[in-house]
Write a protein that holds these residues in place. Structure first.
Motif, PDB file in Angstrom:
ATOM      1  N   ASP A  74      17.024 -14.750 -26.368  1.00 46.24           N
ATOM      2  CA  ASP A  74      17.498 -13.542 -26.694  1.00 46.24           C
ATOM      3  C   ASP A  74      16.229 -12.622 -26.103  1.00 46.24           C
ATOM      4  OD1 ASP A  74      19.449 -13.637 -27.911  1.00 46.24           O
ATOM      5  OD2 ASP A  74      18.296 -13.837 -30.210  1.00 46.24           O
TER       6      ASP A  74
ATOM      7  N   SER B  36      14.693  -9.493 -24.505  1.00 43.29           N
ATOM      8  CA  SER B  36      15.141  -7.542 -24.361  1.00 43.29           C
ATOM      9  C   SER B  36      13.658  -7.315 -22.769  1.00 43.29           C
ATOM     10  CB  SER B  36      15.173  -7.107 -25.316  1.00 43.29           C
ATOM     11  OG  SER B  36      16.402  -7.545 -26.013  1.00 43.29           O
TER      12      SER B  36
ATOM     13  N   THR C 124      16.727   1.460 -22.481  1.00 35.88           N
ATOM     14  CA  THR C 124      16.548  -0.313 -22.296  1.00 35.88           C
ATOM     15  C   THR C 124      17.220  -1.064 -20.925  1.00 35.88           C
ATOM     16  OG1 THR C 124      16.775  -0.295 -24.426  1.00 35.88           O
ATOM     17  CG2 THR C 124      17.314  -2.113 -23.599  1.00 35.88           C
TER      18      THR C 124
ATOM     19  N   GLU D 226      19.678  -6.283 -22.905  1.00 31.98           N
ATOM     20  CA  GLU D 226      19.339  -7.369 -24.203  1.00 31.98           C
ATOM     21  C   GLU D 226      19.706  -8.012 -24.335  1.00 31.98           C
ATOM     22  OE1 GLU D 226      18.884  -3.444 -27.386  1.00 31.98           O
ATOM     23  OE2 GLU D 226      20.755  -3.495 -25.927  1.00 31.98           O
ATOM     24  N   ASN D 227      19.286  -9.063 -25.145  1.00 31.06           N
ATOM     25  CA  ASN D 227      19.397 -10.856 -25.619  1.00 31.06           C
ATOM     26  C   ASN D 227      20.343 -11.435 -24.590  1.00 31.06           C
ATOM     27  OD1 ASN D 227      19.165  -9.475 -28.098  1.00 31.06           O
ATOM     28  ND2 ASN D 227      21.663  -8.397 -27.902  1.00 31.06           N
TER      29      ASN D 227
ATOM     30  N   ALA E 282      20.285 -15.172 -22.236  1.00 24.36           N
ATOM     31  CA  ALA E 282      19.829 -15.798 -22.589  1.00 24.36           C
ATOM     32  C   ALA E 282      20.008 -16.624 -20.776  1.00 24.36           C
ATOM     33  CB  ALA E 282      20.682 -17.042 -23.367  1.00 24.36           C
TER      34      ALA E 282
ATOM     35  N   GLY F 235      12.688 -10.685 -27.745  1.00 24.48           N
ATOM     36  CA  GLY F 235      13.018 -12.397 -27.653  1.00 24.48           C
ATOM     37  C   GLY F 235      11.336 -13.202 -26.644  1.00 24.48           C
TER      38      GLY F 235
END
Lengths: 220, 248, 218
Positions: free
Chosen positions: C18, C20, C27, C30-31, C33, C68
């Protein structure tokens, strides 16, 4: 410990290859000190009175001028990132950088002090005390300065800000060192010298930790 | 961003609470200040040595106290922000700096105004005034560093670290200046430290001190609300707050 | 084409959960993995300004993520943990090469900072990268491609499990690219892993990077 020696060696080597640049703070110091009699008046009594203060303010400014060099080029060429992600403890690396900085800028000031003291008409009886204050005081300037540079290393124009951050922190060294030199002609000065020594020990213990934390913030 | 903000002191919660509390504190502060000023400027008798001019202490002393108090709060909040990564603490530290600098400036100005009748000049290198001046420089350092660094998060952490470095140095600087002062000036200003203060002066002084503290908290809450909004501009709750376009 | 998953470890070396990141108020992603296991090369893809460099810096622990967490061998990685750094080599945009030192001096410092003489000797590493005869010249006198090779020689002198390389092929000629290709191949054969970025496609003969895109909406 290996890393410590390697960093000190590296920084001295780099200073050697930029001899002219490394000599600038010393030249600056000599010029500032030489300007003061021109701006005031060169009478012996006046000079004797202000010599300790002039000497130490010169040393402060010369150190300030040279501080940026401690981390700036390492920041620009990415070497600093290598130090940050090295498995070696960062405060140890910072301590090595502080030591190298002192060897390149502080030590020359100490060595150049006797002839400059003559220039300012400082009595020879004060010379020993002057040298002691320089030996005890200039390492503190390098150590405390490291915190300031570490905080401003990411800034393009950090120079003015650096002086705003660092100079107030230099005040105790200035006060104790200059007053020791003033008092050297007859009064006991061990108190001031002990305090300068204490400041040096304190700054060498805490400043590397603070500067290391500051570097991690600045480089992120 | 959302999870990070939420970890400890949740900004939307703070934003609402602070908005509710701040006006009350503001009114109490105003009441206490009116009472303190009345007590200090009208009720309290003139000083037998300094006449009316001593009355400036009702502003000078509380602002000098606040200048140090705010710095300690700022450094404490910075430490909390750096160690536990609590964003609200960072906001509080950063938003305290201009308030503290203003108190310091006020203490310096009133101190030198008071110095004119006392010493015959606006500025003497008195130990306390000198320390206060250096404190102002430290505040400027924190604010300057915060303003200079582009990334707000990096700026907040760097300024916070400098505040902590400053708080370690303040006692050292203060004692070195005090020692330096006694070395050069001799005990000339002892008449300032009156052995005891009459209760008719003490009460307004304390009222003023408390109202200054409330003033700080009120202003800080307002500033921190703005700071929280600014930092959370990408967060959901700020967006929905703005979307509602309610007059806050 | 040789398969790159010969010694692939089941458990990921490095895992981002997660994640970011933001720059200023913007930003970047984001998120995200991401899992990197031994025996693979991961190539981070993204447009200019998408945050590739930022991601690499976060993965190395140079920069905290906005949100994260990172796991190294399944354990939460705290920034500044020496045991993690001992196993990661990072070569960023700025290569971390001192221009006024010779390649040998540069590598000596890098080895001392690594704290362990784990890899090949400095001479072997420089020879492998085709700059053996420049070992005693100041880096300032070398070309951009040669400087990049000096930086890459660190990968050999300080053996690490995870290589994090930001645009490693910039300024390299075809010969240089094939040297790095071979180095990557040997590295993952020995169980190592690498994360690289590259904004233009490079023809690698021996390794097949696994692409991971961080562009918004991907």
């Amino acid at each position: 410990m290996n890393a410590f020696i390697a960093i000190v060696r590296r920084d001295l080597l780099l200073a050697m290859r930029h001899r002219a640049e490394a000599a600038n703070p010393l030249l600056f110091f000599v010029i500032v000190v030489a300007l003061v009699p021109l701006g005031l008046n060169p009478r012996r009594e006046t000079l004797e009175l202000i010599a300790p203060g002039v000497f130490w303010i010169g040393a402060l400014l010369a150190t300030l001028l040279s501080l940026e060099r401690m981390f700036r080029s390492d920041f620009d060429d990415g070497s600093l990132e290598l130090m940050l992600i090295s498995p070696q403890p960062l405060p140890l690396i910072v301590l090595a950088k502080i030591l190298a900085h002192w060897l390149v800028t502080g030590l020359p000031l100490v060595l150049a002090a006797p002839p400059i003291a003559l220039l300012l008409g400082l009595p020879t009886s004060s010379l020993a005390v002057l040298l002691t204050t320089l030996v005890l005081g200039t390492p503190t300037l390098s150590a405390v300065g490291a915190i300031g540079v570490a905080l401003t290393v990411g800034l393009r124009r950090g120079g003015m800000l650096l002086s705003l951050l660092v100079l107030p922190l230099y005040i105790p060294v200035l006060i104790f060192a200059a007053s020791a030199v003033s008092a050297a002609d007859g009064l006991p000065v061990t108190g001031q010298l002990y305090l300068l020594g204490a400041l040096a020990v304190l700054s060498f213990t805490l400043a590397p930790l603070a500067a290391a934390a500051a570097l991690r913030i600045s480089v992120s | 961003m959302w999870a990070f903000l939420h970890r400890f002191a949740s900004p939307p919660h703070f934003y609402r609470r602070a908005g509710a509390i701040a006006p009350w504190l503001g009114w109490i502060c105003l009441g206490l200040m009116a009472a303190g000023l009345y007590g200090g400027l009208v009720v309290a008798p003139p000083d037998y040595q300094q006449g009316e001019s001593y009355r400036i202490i009702f502003v000078h002393v509380p602002s000098a106290w606040m200048s140090m108090f705010v710095y300690v709060v700022m450094a404490g909040a910075s430490a909390i922000a750096l160690i536990w990564r609590i964003k609200l603490a960072e906001v509080i530290a950063i938003e305290s700096a201009p308030v503290g600098a203003s108190f310091t400036f006020l203490a310096l100005v009133t101190g030198s105004l008071w110095g004119k009748p006392m010493w015959g000049t606006y500025w003497v290198w008195d130990a306390r005034l000198t320390s206060e001046l250096i404190l102002l420089f430290l505040y400027f350092g924190v604010m300057g560093l915060y303003a200079a660094i582009e990334d707000r998060r990096t700026a907040g952490r760097a300024a916070g670290l400098f505040a902590i470095v400053g708080v370690v140095n303040i006692p050292i600087i203060h004692y070195s200046v005090e020692w330096w002062h006694t070395l050069h000036q001799g005990p000339t200003v002892t008449k300032l430290s009156a052995p005891s203060i009459h209760v008719s002066m003490l009460v307004p002084l304390l009222l003023m001190a408390v109202s200054f503290k409330l003033f700080y908290v009120t202003v800080l809450l307002h500033r921190a609300r703005c700071g929280v909004l600014e930092r959370g501009r990408n967060a959901g709750w700020v967006r929905s707050l703005l979307a509602r376009t309610e007059p806050e | 084409m040789p398969q790159t998953e010969l010694h692939r470890d089941r458990n990921p070396l490095l895992e981002a959960v997660d994640l970011s990141c933001s720059r200023g108020h913007r930003t970047l992603f984001e998120n995200l993995a991401l899992q990197v296991s031994g025996g693979e090369v991961v190539q981070i893809l993204g447009a200019n300004g998408s945050g590739k460099t930022t991601l690499l810096r976060v993965l190395c622990g140079l920069q905290p993520p906005a949100a994260g967490s990172l796991r190294w061998r399944g354990r939460d990685m705290s920034p500044g943990a020496p045991e993690v750094y001992a196993e990661v080599q990072f070569i960023g945009h700025a290569g971390g090469v001192k221009l006024d030192l010779t390649p040998r001096e540069n590598l000596d410092v890098a080895i001392a900072l690594g704290g362990r003489p784990t890899g090949t000797t400095v001479a072997t590493a420089l020879a492998r990268l085709g700059i053996g005869k420049f070992g005693r010249r100041p880096v300032r006198t070398l070309s951009a491609g040669q400087r990049q090779r000096v930086a890459l020689a660190r990968l050999l002198t300080c053996a690490s499990l995870l290589w994090v390389l930001d645009e490693p092929f910039t300024a390299l000629d075809a010969d240089g690219v094939s040297i790095v290709d071979a180095m990557l191949y040997e590295h993952i054969r020995a169980g190592g892993a690498a994360i690289i970025t590259s904004h233009h496609p490079v023809a690698l003969g021996r390794v097949t990077p696994r692409p991971v895109s961080i562009d918004a909406g991907a």
